[in-house]
Motif scaffolding. Structure first.
Motif, short mmCIF file in Angstrom:
data_model
loop_
_atom_site.label_atom_id
_atom_site.label_comp_id
_atom_site.label_asym_id
_atom_site.label_seq_id
_atom_site.Cartn_x
_atom_site.Cartn_y
_atom_site.Cartn_z
N LYS A 323 0.84 -1.21 0.00
CA LYS A 323 0.00 0.00 0.00
C LYS A 323 0.87 1.26 0.00
CE LYS A 323 -3.53 -2.48 2.70
NZ LYS A 323 -4.41 -2.99 1.62
N ASN A 324 2.16 1.08 -0.25
CA ASN A 324 3.11 2.17 -0.42
C ASN A 324 3.43 2.94 0.87
OD1 ASN A 324 4.63 2.40 -2.64
ND2 ASN A 324 3.25 3.75 -3.78
N LEU A 325 3.31 2.25 1.98
CA LEU A 325 3.76 2.85 3.24
C LEU A 325 5.18 2.37 3.52
CD1 LEU A 325 0.71 2.67 5.68
CD2 LEU A 325 1.30 4.35 3.91
N GLY A 326 6.06 3.31 3.84
CA GLY A 326 7.46 2.98 4.14
C GLY A 326 7.62 2.47 5.56
N VAL A 327 6.81 1.45 5.91
CA VAL A 327 6.89 0.92 7.27
C VAL A 327 8.27 0.31 7.52
CG1 VAL A 327 4.44 0.54 7.63
CG2 VAL A 327 5.81 -1.22 6.48
N ASN A 328 8.62 0.20 8.80
CA ASN A 328 9.95 -0.25 9.18
C ASN A 328 9.84 -1.00 10.50
OD1 ASN A 328 12.94 -0.08 9.08
ND2 ASN A 328 12.44 1.59 7.67
N VAL A 329 10.94 -1.57 10.96
CA VAL A 329 10.92 -2.23 12.27
C VAL A 329 12.07 -1.67 13.11
CG1 VAL A 329 11.19 -4.40 13.52
CG2 VAL A 329 9.85 -4.34 11.41
N HIS A 330 11.72 -1.11 14.25
CA HIS A 330 12.71 -0.55 15.19
C HIS A 330 12.55 -1.25 16.53
CE1 HIS A 330 12.14 2.78 12.28
NE2 HIS A 330 13.44 2.89 12.41
N TYR A 331 13.46 -2.06 16.93
CA TYR A 331 14.66 -2.48 16.25
C TYR A 331 14.79 -3.99 16.37
CZ TYR A 331 16.29 2.38 16.38
OH TYR A 331 16.39 3.73 16.22
N ILE A 332 15.63 -4.59 15.55
CA ILE A 332 16.05 -5.96 15.81
C ILE A 332 16.85 -5.90 17.12
CG2 ILE A 332 17.48 -7.86 14.94
CD1 ILE A 332 17.04 -6.30 12.11
N PRO A 333 16.49 -6.70 18.14
CA PRO A 333 17.22 -6.59 19.41
C PRO A 333 18.74 -6.76 19.19
CG PRO A 333 15.28 -7.96 19.69
CD PRO A 333 15.40 -7.68 18.21
N VAL A 334 19.51 -5.85 19.77
CA VAL A 334 20.95 -5.81 19.47
C VAL A 334 21.63 -7.13 19.85
CG1 VAL A 334 23.12 -4.58 19.86
CG2 VAL A 334 20.96 -3.30 19.76
N HIS A 335 21.17 -7.76 20.96
CA HIS A 335 21.85 -9.00 21.39
C HIS A 335 21.65 -10.14 20.40
CE1 HIS A 335 17.76 -9.76 22.89
NE2 HIS A 335 18.07 -11.05 22.93
N LEU A 336 20.67 -10.00 19.47
CA LEU A 336 20.45 -11.04 18.47
C LEU A 336 21.16 -10.76 17.14
CD1 LEU A 336 16.70 -11.90 19.15
CD2 LEU A 336 18.76 -13.03 20.03
N GLN A 337 21.90 -9.66 17.08
CA GLN A 337 22.74 -9.43 15.89
C GLN A 337 23.85 -10.48 15.89
OE1 GLN A 337 22.18 -7.57 13.43
NE2 GLN A 337 20.69 -6.05 14.17
N PRO A 338 24.18 -11.04 14.72
CA PRO A 338 25.20 -12.10 14.68
C PRO A 338 26.50 -11.71 15.38
CG PRO A 338 24.12 -11.89 12.55
CD PRO A 338 23.56 -10.80 13.42
N TYR A 339 26.93 -10.48 15.23
CA TYR A 339 28.19 -10.06 15.86
C TYR A 339 28.11 -10.23 17.38
CZ TYR A 339 32.14 -7.24 17.33
OH TYR A 339 33.30 -6.81 17.93
N TYR A 340 26.98 -9.82 17.95
CA TYR A 340 26.82 -9.90 19.41
C TYR A 340 26.63 -11.34 19.86
CZ TYR A 340 27.11 -4.95 20.28
OH TYR A 340 27.59 -3.67 20.41
N MET A 341 25.88 -12.13 19.07
CA MET A 341 25.67 -13.54 19.46
C MET A 341 26.99 -14.29 19.42
SD MET A 341 22.00 -14.38 17.66
CE MET A 341 21.54 -15.77 18.68
N GLN A 342 27.76 -14.07 18.34
CA GLN A 342 29.01 -14.81 18.18
C GLN A 342 30.09 -14.33 19.15
OE1 GLN A 342 29.58 -14.39 13.94
NE2 GLN A 342 27.67 -15.52 13.60
N SER A 343 30.16 -13.01 19.37
CA SER A 343 31.24 -12.48 20.20
C SER A 343 30.97 -12.69 21.69
CB SER A 343 31.44 -10.99 19.95
OG SER A 343 31.66 -10.73 18.59
N PHE A 344 29.69 -12.64 22.10
CA PHE A 344 29.40 -12.60 23.53
C PHE A 344 28.47 -13.72 23.98
CE2 PHE A 344 30.11 -8.21 22.00
CZ PHE A 344 31.37 -8.03 22.55
N GLY A 345 28.07 -14.60 23.05
CA GLY A 345 27.27 -15.77 23.45
C GLY A 345 25.83 -15.48 23.79
N TYR A 346 25.29 -14.35 23.31
CA TYR A 346 23.87 -14.11 23.56
C TYR A 346 23.03 -15.10 22.77
CZ TYR A 346 24.96 -9.72 25.87
OH TYR A 346 25.42 -8.78 26.74
#
Ligand SMILES: *Cc1c(COP(=O)(O)O)cnc(C)c1O
Length: 391
Positions: A323-346
């Motif tokens: 429907k042409n709305l620029g919807v978005n998602v804020h935010y992907i939880p930071v602890h679930l970002q691959p960098y954080y999961m891999q570096s810190f074991g979240y």
């Protein structure tokens, strides 16, 4: 596939006038291409607006977080607690300083860091807190300040969403950025935020020692102020006293920032008007959880986030995009970002409130230049989508 005849409505965007453009052009005709006199004028205007003593303007909000983390003294062996529901920069700045970010879960009502959850994450290594005023909703700063005061923790408010927000405490009203309950506050002037300088950011503080440290860190750790130097070998002489960066903002960006700041209160009024229209438009929709504004606070409403109770977030998102709305998602939880999961074991499940929120959240358009017709269209599109997907 996009089947709509409606022009695309983004979730947020800047509003630049001819006056803004003239101010930038005028600044470009001056001799100052990097830092010049407008930087300090802009800093003073932002500090005055927020009710803080000092401000240091920098290249972007992330740079503001970085030098704030260094000025706070965060370093190796230290832990700093922030929210998982934020832009990655709120946590990354802790890593830049060599310290360890630790997340504390959100309050499911406000989506801001829960002071009770912070208590559960304290350790002897905890050195500071970075509360994020999510979507413009002020965190419970007096409660966080109490937690910090007793333990000598530094607080940096990430107010990238919250210029113009305020909260009441014991009969007084405090603007976010006044640092009444923190050591520093940062703002971002990225174009999707309330006011813009293109890229840009600022740190406010009431502490003169921190202020001087921020000035050094912004520009290579170098001072040219004879009063602050250990030697003075002549008029050419400068001293590098700390390891700093080139995080300078330009004079022409500050020219734009000054003009934008003049219109900030109008921008906020328009945001609140649109929010009221959304509240009325969605009042009878059982499917939706609308943003909650905590008592005794005024949100700056950077974002308008809807939670869908039962419908698939992916389906809703795709329908609204059609429907042409620029919807978005804020935010992907930071602890679930691959960098954080891999570096810190979240792992998934570590922060249940943040993850539950994330699974239901969609940001719909909200910015001052939206027309009333745009607002009506957004309300209709959301309601229609609920009908279509519930059928
Ligand atoms: C935008 C934003 C930042 C970073 O600001 P930039 O100016 O883009 O570097 C930091 N924290 C939050 C919560 C933000 O939304």
């Amino acid at each position: 596939m996009n089947t709509s005849t409606q022009a695309f409505i983004p979730y947020g965007t800047q509003w630049i006038t001819d006056e803004d453009i003239s101010a930038v052009v005028e600044a470009l005709r001056s001799p100052w291409m990097t830092q010049g006199p407008l930087v300090e004028i802009f800093e003073k205007a932002v500090a005055d607006y927020c009710g803080a003593r000092y401000a240091v303007a920098v290249a972007n909000g992330t740079a503001a977080l970085h030098i704030a983390a260094l000025a706070a003294g965060f370093g190796p062996g230290d832990e700093v607690i922030t929210s998982p529901i934020t832009f990655v920069a709120s946590a990354n700045c802790v890593l830049y300083a060599g310290a360890q970010p630790v997340f504390a879960d959100i309050d499911p009502a406000t989506y801001c860091i829960d002071p009770q959850a912070v208590l559960g994450k304290l350790s002897p290594a905890t050195k500071g807190l970075i509360p994020v005023h999510f979507a413009g909703q002020p965190c419970d700063m007096p409660a966080l300040h109490n937690v910090a005061k007793e333990r000598g923790l530094m607080i940096i408010e990430d107010a990238a969403h919250a210029i113009g927000a305020s909260y009441d405490h014991q009969g007084n009203t405090y603007r976010v950025g006044s640092c009444a309950h923190s050591d520093m506050t940062i703002f971002s002037f990225h174009p999707v935020k309330h006011i813009t300088t293109g890229e840009g950011g600022i740190v406010t503080t009431n502490d003169e020692t921190i202020y001087k440290k921020l000035l050094l860190l912004r520009s290579h750790g170098i001072t040219r102020n004879p009063d602050q130097m250990t030697l003075n070998e002549g008029p050419w002489y400068y001293e590098m006293q700390d390891l700093g960066y080139n995080y300078r903002i330009t004079d022409f960006q500050c020219a734009l920032g000054l003009k934008q700041l003049e219109r900030l209160d109008d921008f906020l009024d328009r945001r609140w008007q649109i929010v009221r229209a959304y509240e009325n438009g969605f009042a009878t929709e059982e499917e939706l959880i609308l943003p909650y504004v905590a008592p005794s606070t005024i949100s700056a409403f950077h974002l308008y986030v809807l939670q869908f109770k039962t419908l698939s977030r992916l389906d809703v998102y795709n329908r609204l995009r059609e429907k042409n709305l620029g919807v978005n998602v804020h935010y992907i939880p930071v602890h679930l970002q691959p960098y954080y999961m891999q570096s810190f074991g979240y792992e998934k499940g570590d922060y249940p409130h943040a993850e539950d929120y994330y699974s239901r959240a969609i940001t719909i358009p909200l910015y001052p230049r939206m027309s009333d017709e745009d607002v009506t269209y957004v309300i209709q599109a959301v309601k229609e989508t609920i009908r279509e997907l519930s059928a």
